[in-house]
Design an enzyme around this catalytic site. Structure first.
Site: not given
Length: 157
Positions: A109, A118-121
């Protein structure tokens, strides 16, 4: 390979890609905004701007991140976290089929090369805390609030 830099509400975004897709989207506190956006990057720039304007919840441009087989699998899992929702590292590990891989999932991540898209948040601690974010926790908080703003309730007297 083409590169452009755009201004966002939370920093300067660097976008790198070619006809095979976008390879990298990163953010920093400094940098010079590009005067021209290469044709191959125009769609990604447009969609990112729409996201920050609150007009877009998902991205349709082609992605081409480089990573290990495991990292690619984790990043694909991140794409399945809906806009405005969060998931813990533990939940993501379970979803990927190995609860014991939580540290490896967290590491993958953290190496996500495609900021926001790519929504790692959207990945948080099991206790709901904001944990690690390569762009800084203040950006993670901003992004989560942008995607799910708290609604002010009207008080009735």
């Amino acid at each position: 390979m083409e590169t452009t830099f755009i201004k966002t509400p939370i920093g300067i975004a660097k976008i790198i890609g070619d006809e095979n897709g976008i390879l990298v989207i990163s953010v920093s506190d400094e940098g010079e905004v590009s005067n021209l956006v290469p044709f191959i990057l125009q769609d990604s720039v447009s969609q990112l701007n729409e996201y920050f304007e609150g007009k877009r919840k998902d991205f349709t441009f082609k992605l081409n991140p480089e990573g290990t087989k495991f990292q690619l699998r984790v990043w694909k899992g991140l794409l399945e976290i809906p806009f405005g929702k969060t998931m813990s590292y533990l939940e993501l590990s379970k979803k990927l089929g190995d609860v014991k891989a939580i540290r490896a999932v967290a590491s993958a991540n953290g190496k996500n090369p495609l900021w926001i898209v790519v929504p790692c948040h959207r990945v948080i601690g099991t206790d709901g805390s904001l944990t690690g974010y390569a762009g800084g926790l203040w950006r993670k908080k901003w992004l989560l609030e942008h995607e799910c703003p708290s609604q002010q309730q009207t008080l009735l007297l």
